[in-house]
Design a protein around this motif. Structure first.
Motif, PDB file in Angstrom:
ATOM      1  N   TYR A 116       0.826  -1.209   0.000  1.00  0.00           N
ATOM      2  CA  TYR A 116       0.000   0.000   0.000  1.00  0.00           C
ATOM      3  C   TYR A 116       0.865   1.266   0.000  1.00  0.00           C
ATOM      4  CZ  TYR A 116      -4.001   2.955   1.292  1.00  0.00           C
ATOM      5  OH  TYR A 116      -4.989   3.910   1.306  1.00  0.00           O
ATOM      6  N   VAL A 117       1.909   1.272   0.812  1.00  0.00           N
ATOM      7  CA  VAL A 117       2.661   2.524   0.995  1.00  0.00           C
ATOM      8  C   VAL A 117       4.030   2.543   0.314  1.00  0.00           C
ATOM      9  CG1 VAL A 117       1.604   2.896   3.250  1.00  0.00           C
ATOM     10  CG2 VAL A 117       3.846   1.796   3.107  1.00  0.00           C
TER      11      VAL A 117
ATOM     12  N   PHE B 285       0.166  12.790  -1.921  1.00  0.00           N
ATOM     13  CA  PHE B 285      -0.064  11.476  -2.552  1.00  0.00           C
ATOM     14  C   PHE B 285      -1.493  11.433  -3.085  1.00  0.00           C
ATOM     15  CE2 PHE B 285      -3.154   9.492   0.273  1.00  0.00           C
ATOM     16  CZ  PHE B 285      -3.207  10.463   1.251  1.00  0.00           C
ATOM     17  N   HIS B 286      -1.789  10.401  -3.890  1.00  0.00           N
ATOM     18  CA  HIS B 286      -3.178  10.087  -4.184  1.00  0.00           C
ATOM     19  C   HIS B 286      -3.344   8.569  -4.161  1.00  0.00           C
ATOM     20  CE1 HIS B 286      -2.566   9.636  -8.825  1.00  0.00           C
ATOM     21  NE2 HIS B 286      -1.508   9.262  -8.162  1.00  0.00           N
ATOM     22  N   ILE B 287      -4.595   8.126  -4.033  1.00  0.00           N
ATOM     23  CA  ILE B 287      -4.856   6.694  -3.946  1.00  0.00           C
ATOM     24  C   ILE B 287      -5.214   6.174  -5.334  1.00  0.00           C
ATOM     25  CG2 ILE B 287      -6.324   4.905  -2.933  1.00  0.00           C
ATOM     26  CD1 ILE B 287      -4.527   6.195  -0.904  1.00  0.00           C
ATOM     27  N   VAL B 288      -4.528   5.098  -5.738  1.00  0.00           N
ATOM     28  CA  VAL B 288      -4.778   4.480  -7.041  1.00  0.00           C
ATOM     29  C   VAL B 288      -5.377   3.106  -6.785  1.00  0.00           C
ATOM     30  CG1 VAL B 288      -3.712   3.763  -9.205  1.00  0.00           C
ATOM     31  CG2 VAL B 288      -2.759   5.676  -7.920  1.00  0.00           C
ATOM     32  N   GLY B 289      -6.377   2.727  -7.577  1.00  0.00           N
ATOM     33  CA  GLY B 289      -6.981   1.404  -7.427  1.00  0.00           C
ATOM     34  C   GLY B 289      -7.960   1.381  -6.267  1.00  0.00           C
ATOM     35  N   THR B 290      -8.692   0.261  -6.180  1.00  0.00           N
ATOM     36  CA  THR B 290      -9.698   0.152  -5.122  1.00  0.00           C
ATOM     37  C   THR B 290      -9.561  -1.181  -4.419  1.00  0.00           C
ATOM     38  OG1 THR B 290     -11.194  -0.729  -6.765  1.00  0.00           O
ATOM     39  CG2 THR B 290     -11.440   1.611  -6.208  1.00  0.00           C
ATOM     40  N   GLY B 291     -10.192  -1.273  -3.271  1.00  0.00           N
ATOM     41  CA  GLY B 291     -10.245  -2.520  -2.518  1.00  0.00           C
ATOM     42  C   GLY B 291      -8.850  -3.013  -2.182  1.00  0.00           C
ATOM     43  N   LEU B 292      -8.615  -4.306  -2.454  1.00  0.00           N
ATOM     44  CA  LEU B 292      -7.336  -4.900  -2.092  1.00  0.00           C
ATOM     45  C   LEU B 292      -6.188  -4.363  -2.947  1.00  0.00           C
ATOM     46  CD1 LEU B 292      -8.427  -8.594  -1.507  1.00  0.00           C
ATOM     47  CD2 LEU B 292      -7.538  -7.005   0.201  1.00  0.00           C
ATOM     48  N   ASN B 293      -6.520  -3.784  -4.091  1.00  0.00           N
ATOM     49  CA  ASN B 293      -5.456  -3.287  -4.964  1.00  0.00           C
ATOM     50  C   ASN B 293      -5.144  -1.812  -4.748  1.00  0.00           C
ATOM     51  OD1 ASN B 293      -5.012  -5.744  -6.356  1.00  0.00           O
ATOM     52  ND2 ASN B 293      -6.936  -5.396  -7.460  1.00  0.00           N
TER      53      ASN B 293
ATOM     54  N   PRO C 224       6.016 -20.772  -5.827  1.00  0.00           N
ATOM     55  CA  PRO C 224       4.596 -20.716  -6.159  1.00  0.00           C
ATOM     56  C   PRO C 224       3.955 -19.396  -5.716  1.00  0.00           C
ATOM     57  CG  PRO C 224       5.006 -22.313  -4.407  1.00  0.00           C
ATOM     58  CD  PRO C 224       6.333 -21.796  -4.831  1.00  0.00           C
ATOM     59  N   LEU C 225       3.279 -18.725  -6.641  1.00  0.00           N
ATOM     60  CA  LEU C 225       2.565 -17.487  -6.309  1.00  0.00           C
ATOM     61  C   LEU C 225       1.096 -17.678  -6.633  1.00  0.00           C
ATOM     62  CD1 LEU C 225       4.876 -14.684  -7.798  1.00  0.00           C
ATOM     63  CD2 LEU C 225       4.783 -15.504  -5.449  1.00  0.00           C
ATOM     64  N   ASP C 226       0.215 -16.956  -5.897  1.00  0.00           N
ATOM     65  CA  ASP C 226      -1.200 -16.998  -6.255  1.00  0.00           C
ATOM     66  C   ASP C 226      -1.547 -15.787  -7.125  1.00  0.00           C
ATOM     67  OD1 ASP C 226      -1.522 -14.782  -4.654  1.00  0.00           O
ATOM     68  OD2 ASP C 226      -2.459 -15.860  -2.989  1.00  0.00           O
ATOM     69  N   ALA C 227      -2.815 -15.667  -7.450  1.00  0.00           N
ATOM     70  CA  ALA C 227      -3.219 -14.640  -8.409  1.00  0.00           C
ATOM     71  C   ALA C 227      -2.960 -13.229  -7.879  1.00  0.00           C
ATOM     72  CB  ALA C 227      -4.693 -14.810  -8.754  1.00  0.00           C
ATOM     73  N   ARG C 228      -2.896 -13.064  -6.550  1.00  0.00           N
ATOM     74  CA  ARG C 228      -2.636 -11.732  -5.993  1.00  0.00           C
ATOM     75  C   ARG C 228      -1.153 -11.464  -5.836  1.00  0.00           C
ATOM     76  NH1 ARG C 228      -4.340  -9.450  -1.225  1.00  0.00           N
ATOM     77  NH2 ARG C 228      -3.657  -7.632  -2.375  1.00  0.00           N
ATOM     78  N   GLY C 229      -0.317 -12.423  -6.286  1.00  0.00           N
ATOM     79  CA  GLY C 229       1.119 -12.226  -6.146  1.00  0.00           C
ATOM     80  C   GLY C 229       1.629 -12.590  -4.771  1.00  0.00           C
ATOM     81  N   GLU C 230       0.818 -13.315  -3.981  1.00  0.00           N
ATOM     82  CA  GLU C 230       1.262 -13.741  -2.651  1.00  0.00           C
ATOM     83  C   GLU C 230       1.936 -15.101  -2.757  1.00  0.00           C
ATOM     84  OE1 GLU C 230       1.025 -12.070   0.171  1.00  0.00           O
ATOM     85  OE2 GLU C 230      -0.839 -10.913   0.258  1.00  0.00           O
TER      86      GLU C 230
END
Lengths: 459, 344
Positions: free
Chosen positions: A86-87, A156-164, B147-153
């Motif tokens: 995130y950071v 800064f600004h936030i790019v993407g949403t949710g987990l991304n 091995p990585l998953d779809a989120r890159g973990e």
């Protein structure tokens, strides 16, 4: 225990232990510059002896500071991977700048400071000492900038949403000079200067108590105390500025510092007491209107209370309150002690006052307690956020790390750090018992020969 | 600053590579000295000479790792997050080993008791050896893929990382660092101690070459994605030849008493090995095995172009200065080790 709690405990453990040492390096770094400058100007061999002695103490604190600092550099990735993603764009650049501008400077010139006495001339050695001190300060600059961005994000600004979702830099200098960074940096540095200064005072006072190394001890107390008094007063000033900043930028943190539940004018300042979080009441001895005046300059000013923040988004109030008050109390005690000791020194009664000398000997603990309590208050007071109002601490963990793994690493760190601490205390004690080397009163090699004027005959 | 059409992702792939290369070349000899410390040194004085050979520089050398980590965090946060959380236990062990090594150097000679010194000597040797092994195992895993998953973990396990290829890479790294460290010691010692160190150099060179051959064969047979770049651009093979020539040059220089050139050859060989590693990996920073399409690359795992640009400015200001004073420190402390009262 949950991974969240374990990871927070591990971070608290590793950063608290680490932070015993950098303030000493920062404070002693400045003092080494002062002492070596005095030696170059006056050529009084006592200052040469002091420089040699305090360099050894510095080396000890520096070594553990570096060894435990490596852990910090990587712990964001190991335990806080989601936070790191995130950071990284923002926080990572400050950390990388710290590496390039500060760590290389410190470690490179440290070699000359520690081992270069006979290899380079006095001026080059002095330059190296200055660079090591400068590197220690640069290091504080970048890490406090990074941490302040987590308190008061800017640029800064936030790019993407949710987990991304992640933060990206839009304005580097706005990120560096975010609303709290300079206030917090000045407060952190003045606290660090106190740590180094009181260590020097403490050792000197102990020698005076034992009636050993009188000249050395008096010089250490004088120089250390002058710096301690300056730094403790500066800590008060920068602390006040920081608190004003917290009132403006993180009102619920200030409310937690002071246990203020309801927004009001003429807000009182509780000198000491406790917070009953269940009933949202703060008990203790309070001065009416003082908080309003300190935070906003007018006793009639309105101070934001915790009632404006949803209970789930409040920090642990009593804990934050006590940490903050501990820091303030110790801070004022250090000012009082510094004034008393300076007065006694002025009157020439210092060596007769054993009570004062004992207090000065134990005063080395004061800045350490205040520095730790202050940082804990700043970090706990930001909860439940890891990045203020952007990312919750609970959402910042590494997805793939299990509780058992964190337990394993925490047991390892606890054992290793206990060993380290024991060894540090043992060696520091050894150094203090041994005292300054009398042979250092007769500087040899390049140091003996009038600063290169007659250097042809040198070894 | 505006860098126009410059491919910042590739630049940062190279720069992170440069920082980690700096680390393995510089701290490589420190760790190597640690590995052979227990065997090649006999008396207390020998051990002090060994430690003081790296005394003024190991600290700065380790900063390359710290800065490399910081640069990885800033330039490729997704890689930093995945690798360090994925390799959690291995990494904690590495940190523990590095702390022990650092503290052992610092504290060993501060107290005269033989048991105190023996304890820290053990800590120094073990810390150095385990660090070298784990660095090699980590590089083996990066080359082999994890091995990585779809989120890159990271989607594997700790034991899954201890496969034969990674372990072989770990052993190779220990041999390489030990060889490199022994050559560095030749440069810093004289007389009887130097003669003792000299006996270790050739066996270590041979040990490294054997490991290198096995790893290379294993890579050709089992890790085809690393060799793909060399198949498509055969002239990259020049680097592999240069590495072998550089290693072959080491005994030749030692025989004619030019230890400094032997050491430079060893540095050049390590630089070449890292270049091969980089060419083989590019653009992947973490290769996903299985499912290569999930790999983290210099392009899909990077920070924003703005940050990469800012960081490049920081690097362009900082790195030349760093190199200048690092070189001065090495210059000030050139020559054979002489123990004095400031020594470890």
């Amino acid at each position: 225990m949950s991974v969240l709690l374990l990871s927070r405990l591990q971070f608290a453990l590793t950063i608290t232990f680490h932070y015993l040492y950098p303030p000493l390096s920062i404070g002693l770094g400045i003092l080494l510059v002062v002492i070596e400058a005095l030696w170059l100007i006056t050529r009084n061999p006592l200052y040469h002896q002091m420089a040699r002695y305090w360099t050894k103490v510095f080396a000890l604190t520096f070594a553990i500071g570096v060894a435990t600092g490596i852990v910090m550099e990587f712990e964001f990735g190991t335990n806080w991977a989601t936070y790191s993603r995130y950071v990284g764009d923002v926080f990572g650049s400050a950390l990388a700048a710290e590496g390039i501008f500060a760590f290389f400077l410190e470690s490179g010139f440290l070699a000359v400071l520690l081992f270069g006495w006979d290899k380079v001339g006095p001026k080059m050695h002095f330059f190296s000492t200055c660079m090591v001190a400068l590197g220690a300060h640069f290091s504080a600059v970048w890490i406090v900038v990074a941490n302040s961005w987590m308190q008061t994000p800017a640029g800064f600004h936030i790019v993407g949403t949710g987990l991304n979702a992640r933060a990206e830099v839009t304005d580097f200098w706005a990120m560096v000079f975010n609303p709290s960074s300079m206030q917090r940096l000045s407060h952190t540095l003045s606290g660090a200067w106190q740590a180094g200064a009181w260590l020097m005072v403490s050792v000197g006072a102990w020698y005076l108590l034992r009636r050993r190394h009188r000249e050395f001890a008096l010089a250490s107390v004088r120089i250390g105390l002058a710096f301690a008094l300056f730094a403790s007063l500066l800590t008060l000033l920068t602390g006040h500025k920081s608190a004003e900043g917290v009132a403006k930028n993180q009102p619920e943190k200030l409310a937690a510092f002071e246990g203020l539940y309801v927004t009001r004018t003429h807000a009182p300042l509780t000198l000491f007491g406790w917070v009953d979080a269940k009933n949202e009441k703060t008990h203790g001895y309070a001065i009416p209107g003082l908080l309003s005046w300190l935070a906003h300059g007018k006793t009639s000013a309105k101070v934001t209370g915790l009632n404006e923040t949803a209970p789930a988004d409040r920090p642990p109030v009593n804990f934050t309150f006590q940490l903050f008050h501990l820091m303030v109390a110790v801070g004022f005690t250090m000012i009082g002690l510094a004034l008393w000791a300076v007065w006694a020194l002025w009157r020439g009664s210092l060596e007769r006052s054993r009570v004062l000398l004992w207090l000065m000997t134990f005063a080395v603990l004061g800045p350490q307690i205040a520095n730790q309590a202050g940082w804990w208050a700043a970090e706990v007071g930001r909860q439940p956020w890891i990045v203020y109002h952007l990312l919750k601490t609970s959402a910042a963990l590494s997805a793939v790390v299990t509780a058992n793994e964190v337990v394993a690493s925490m047991v390892m760190f606890s054992l290793v750090y206990m060993l380290l601490f024991a060894v540090f205390v043992f060696l520091l004690n050894d150094k203090i018992q041994h005292g300054p080397d009398d042979s250092d009163l007769n500087p040899a090699g390049k140091w003996a020969l009038g600063f290169g004027l007659k250097s042809k005959g040198a070894k | 600053m505006n860098y126009g059409s410059l491919d910042l992702n590739t630049v940062w792939f190279c720069l992170v590579g440069v920082l980690f290369t700096g680390y393995v070349i510089l701290d490589g000899f420190d760790l190597g000295v640690g590995v052979i410390h227990l065997f090649a040194a006999k008396k207390d004085e020998d051990r002090r000479v060994f430690i003081n050979a790296i005394g003024p520089v190991w600290d700065g050398n380790e900063v390359w790792l710290v800065t490399g980590g910081g640069a990885l965090f800033a330039a490729f946060p997704a890689v930093y997050a995945t690798v360090f959380s994925g390799f959690y236990l291995a990494f904690m062990a590495l940190l523990c080993a590095l702390i022990f090594r650092a503290v052992a150097i610092e504290f060993r000679s501060k107290h005269p008791s033989p048991r105190w010194r023996a304890f820290w000597d053990g800590g120094f040797a073990l810390g150095s050896g385990v660090s070298a092994l784990l660095i090699g195992v980590a590089m083996g895993n990066i080359a082999w893929g994890i091995p990585l998953d779809a989120r890159g973990e990271f989607a594997g396990s700790f034991l899954g990382m201890l496969h034969p290829y990674a372990l072989m890479m770990g052993v190779t790294t220990v041999a390489l660092f030990a060889m490199h460290g022994s050559i560095y010691l030749l440069l810093k010692t004289e007389g009887e101690i130097q003669a003792r160190v000299r006996r270790w150099v050739n066996p270590l060179i041979i040990a490294f070459i054997l490991c290198y051959v096995i790893v290379t064969l294993a890579t050709l047979l089992y890790v085809p994605h690393v060799t793909a770049a060399f198949r498509s651009e055969p002239w990259f093979f020049v680097v592999a030849v240069a590495v072998v020539l550089a290693i072959a040059n080491i005994p030749r220089e030692i025989n004619v008493g030019k230890e400094f050139y032997a050491f430079l050859s060893s540095c050049a060989a390590m630089f070449g090995l890292m270049v091969i590693f980089g060419i083989g990996s590019f653009p992947n920073l973490v290769f996903s095995n299985p499912n290569p399409e999930l790999s983290l690359t210099a392009f899909n795992a990077s920070s924003s172009q703005k940050t990469l640009g800012i960081m490049l400015t920081i690097a362009l200001i900082g790195v030349p200065v760093v190199i200048a004073y690092t070189a001065s420190v090495y210059w000030i402390f050139r020559g054979k080790v002489k123990l004095d009262k400031t020594s470890y």
